[in-house]
Design a protein around this motif. Structure first.
Motif, PDB file in Angstrom:
ATOM      1  N   GLN A  54     -15.268  -3.030  -1.164  1.00 31.11           N
ATOM      2  CA  GLN A  54     -16.033  -4.055  -0.456  1.00 31.11           C
ATOM      3  C   GLN A  54     -17.534  -3.732  -0.477  1.00 31.11           C
ATOM      4  OE1 GLN A  54     -14.971  -6.217   2.884  1.00 31.11           O
ATOM      5  NE2 GLN A  54     -12.777  -5.737   2.846  1.00 31.11           N
ATOM      6  N   TRP A  60       0.812  -1.218   0.000  1.00 32.74           N
ATOM      7  CA  TRP A  60       0.000   0.000   0.000  1.00 32.74           C
ATOM      8  C   TRP A  60       0.848   1.272   0.000  1.00 32.74           C
ATOM      9  CZ3 TRP A  60      -4.147  -1.576  -1.831  1.00 32.74           C
ATOM     10  CH2 TRP A  60      -4.694  -2.812  -1.452  1.00 32.74           C
ATOM     11  N   GLU A 119     -10.317  -7.475  -4.952  1.00 31.91           N
ATOM     12  CA  GLU A 119      -8.951  -7.067  -4.616  1.00 31.91           C
ATOM     13  C   GLU A 119      -8.167  -6.651  -5.859  1.00 31.91           C
ATOM     14  OE1 GLU A 119      -9.843 -10.504  -1.631  1.00 31.91           O
ATOM     15  OE2 GLU A 119     -10.401  -9.916  -3.670  1.00 31.91           O
ATOM     16  N   PRO A 127      -8.311  -3.781   3.903  1.00 31.32           N
ATOM     17  CA  PRO A 127      -7.806  -3.751   2.527  1.00 31.32           C
ATOM     18  C   PRO A 127      -7.529  -5.136   1.946  1.00 31.32           C
ATOM     19  CG  PRO A 127      -6.661  -2.140   3.883  1.00 31.32           C
ATOM     20  CD  PRO A 127      -7.428  -3.024   4.810  1.00 31.32           C
ATOM     21  N   GLU A 128      -7.372  -6.130   2.813  1.00 32.12           N
ATOM     22  CA  GLU A 128      -7.013  -7.466   2.323  1.00 32.12           C
ATOM     23  C   GLU A 128      -8.088  -8.524   2.548  1.00 32.12           C
ATOM     24  OE1 GLU A 128      -4.842  -6.002   4.721  1.00 32.12           O
ATOM     25  OE2 GLU A 128      -3.522  -5.068   3.222  1.00 32.12           O
ATOM     26  N   SER A 160     -10.657   0.707  -0.039  1.00 29.65           N
ATOM     27  CA  SER A 160     -11.002  -0.645   0.409  1.00 29.65           C
ATOM     28  C   SER A 160     -12.465  -0.742   0.828  1.00 29.65           C
ATOM     29  CB  SER A 160     -10.089  -1.068   1.564  1.00 29.65           C
ATOM     30  OG  SER A 160     -10.112  -0.127   2.615  1.00 29.65           O
ATOM     31  N   GLN A 177      -9.373  -3.174  -6.732  1.00 32.31           N
ATOM     32  CA  GLN A 177      -8.848  -2.254  -5.723  1.00 32.31           C
ATOM     33  C   GLN A 177      -7.381  -1.933  -5.994  1.00 32.31           C
ATOM     34  OE1 GLN A 177      -8.681  -2.270  -0.857  1.00 32.31           O
ATOM     35  NE2 GLN A 177      -7.970  -4.072  -1.927  1.00 32.31           N
TER      36      GLN A 177
END
Length: 494
Positions: free
Chosen positions: A395, A58, A372, A305-306, A391, A375
């Motif tokens: 989502q 990131w 992802e 974020p993951e 993020s 993103q």
């Protein structure tokens, strides 16, 4: 202590510099860390640390690094005008700041509070090291309107749904008056600084050629953008924000991300319009609250974020499809509104928010490519790439995060294009292959008769791609994947 000795001690303390550690708050106006340092009476030492290590995947993407180069350049120039300058250092941010504090015998370090996990870890490391020393560490609100630890549900937990968060925010967050920039800053002697050109923040391949036509990074550019928005768009924002070919949005997102303007300044400005409580300004302030909500979610769920916030989506059957992902990235999907958005993104490092939702929905639902992957591409290509917003919004589209839209709500890009770009102006600007196509077919050229295509000089599959997937087929495939997710039915995932 005698009066004479007191004066000697004060003089010695005041001669030690106070470090202002700039991060995502690259401005002088309403900058609480800078203001506190100036008010202390100590000489001020501004510094920015480029730390690509702790952020890992990131670290700022290519478009954001372009912005950062120009923003830091502008900040240094403004600081010089006010009596000091900006020291640039590279490395582990906590280690660099602590080494600099020792190097200059700093009396204090002032910095902003940021929601990114690695920034919070750096703060903790600095605070731990300085505990018990004569160098104080002060953190100030510089990028958010609220303290993420102070707004909770009645059960004392963080919010996961936007509307209750917004209601609590409006009830409980006092928003102050923006503080003017200091007229002059008593600058400390500046130690050695790196040269920003050595950081190679600008891309070596000039894909950023149109960025400078679209943006003026820096505090002055932020102020001019806000003025334009207030003059031209804020009163009709509630409707105009969705007209993708019009200048109805604020375009303030990159300036807010890099802190070239504070959210307090923007909030206050919308309250000083002729009609501050009409639909337009109210709708815009709600967008500012969504920004706070995204930061709130990131603060309390640093893995967002993951990892999907809704655990059932860990079993979702995404399709790893490099070919589809590449076509989407390049604006070659054969769906005009999607391709227009992706080409706008590549050209100017920004995309209209309505089109962000359309392009993201198409990727994760019609193409079933993991959120992802989308993103990550936005992170690389957006000048306003923000970890919380990026993020949480991805989502949201994918149906797996906070306050998420249910996965089975799938945008039809043709209907979206017809509704929000009815004359096709947006598509024609960014997809010139379709410039001459009759407006009736601009959002679905595959439905145009051969005579209309020939008149427009279009050969589907040659001059412009055929759709990657039939929209109805893509929708059906997405719903089938949803039914197979962990044995959950669609109505159980709402």
């Amino acid at each position: 202590m005698s009066h004479y000795l007191s004066l000697m001690v004060t003089s010695k303390k005041d001669s030690r510099p106070a470090i202002v550690w700039f991060r995502r708050d690259l401005r002088l106006t309403d900058q609480a860390a800078l203001g506190a340092a100036v008010a202390s009476g100590a000489p001020v030492l501004p510094v920015f640390v480029l730390d690509d290590g702790k952020a890992g995947a990131w670290k700022a993407g290519g478009a954001a690094r372009w912005w950062l180069h120009h923003s830091l350049t502008q900040l240094h120039a403004v600081l010089r005008h006010h009596g000091t300058g900006l020291v640039l250092r590279r490395g582990d941010s906590a280690e660099v700041i602590l080494a600099l504090a020792k190097e200059v015998d700093a009396c204090a370090i002032h910095t902003g509070i940021l929601p990114e996990p690695w920034e919070r870890a750096a703060d903790d490391a600095v605070a731990k090291h300085l505990k018990g020393t004569d160098c104080a560490f002060h953190r100030h609100p510089t990028v958010l309107l609220h303290d993420p630890d102070t707004i909770t549900t009645q059960a004392g937990k963080p919010f996961g749904v936007f509307t209750p968060f917004a209601n609590a925010f409006l009830r409980g967050v006092p928003i102050g008056t923006p503080v003017p920039a200091p007229k002059r800053i008593k600058g400390a002697d500046l130690p050695a600084s790196e040269d920003i050109s050595d950081w190679a923040l600008r891309p070596t391949i000039t894909w950023d050629a149109q960025f400078a036509d679209a943006w003026v990074p820096g505090e002055a550019g932020a102020a001019a953008t806000l003025d334009r928005f207030l003059d031209e768009a804020v009163n009709g924002y509630d409707v105009g924000r969705n007209a993708v070919s019009k200048a109805g949005s604020s375009s303030l997102s990159p300036f807010l991300h890099w802190g070239e303007i504070s959210p307090t300044q923007v909030w206050a400005a919308t309250l000083h319009t002729d009609h501050p409580h009409t639909a337009g300004p109210v709708a815009y302030r709600r967008e500012l609250i969504w920004r706070e909500f995204a930061a709130h979610v990131l603060w309390h769920h640093p893995t967002v974020p993951e990892e999907p916030l809704r655990p059932e989506f860990k079993a979702f059957r995404w399709r790893r499809d490099p070919r589809a992902l590449k076509a989407w990235q390049r604006g070659q999907t054969g769906v005009p509104i999607v391709d227009a958005g992706m080409r706008q993104l590549w050209s100017i490092g920004w995309m209209h928010n309505r089109v962000r939702m359309i392009t993201a929905s198409y990727l994760v639902k019609h193409l079933l490519v993991p959120w992802e992957d989308g993103q990550a591409w936005f992170w690389e290509t957006l000048v306003d790439a923000d970890l919380g917003n990026n993020s949480v919004n991805w989502q949201w589209v994918a149906g797996c995060g906070a306050d998420a839209a249910p996965f089975f709500r799938i945008f039809n890009p043709v209907l979206q294009g017809t509704k929000f770009d009815p004359d096709g102006d947006y598509v024609r600007r960014w997809v010139p292959e379709l410039t001459k196509l009759d407006t009736r077919f601009i959002h679905e050229p595959w439905a145009a008769p051969n005579t209309a295509l020939a008149a427009a000089g279009i050969i589907l599959g040659k001059t412009y791609p055929k759709p990657m997937i039939d929209l109805a087929e893509g929708r059906a495939r997405a719903l089938a994947a949803l039914r197979d997710t962990g044995g959950k039915r669609a109505d159980q995932l709402v």
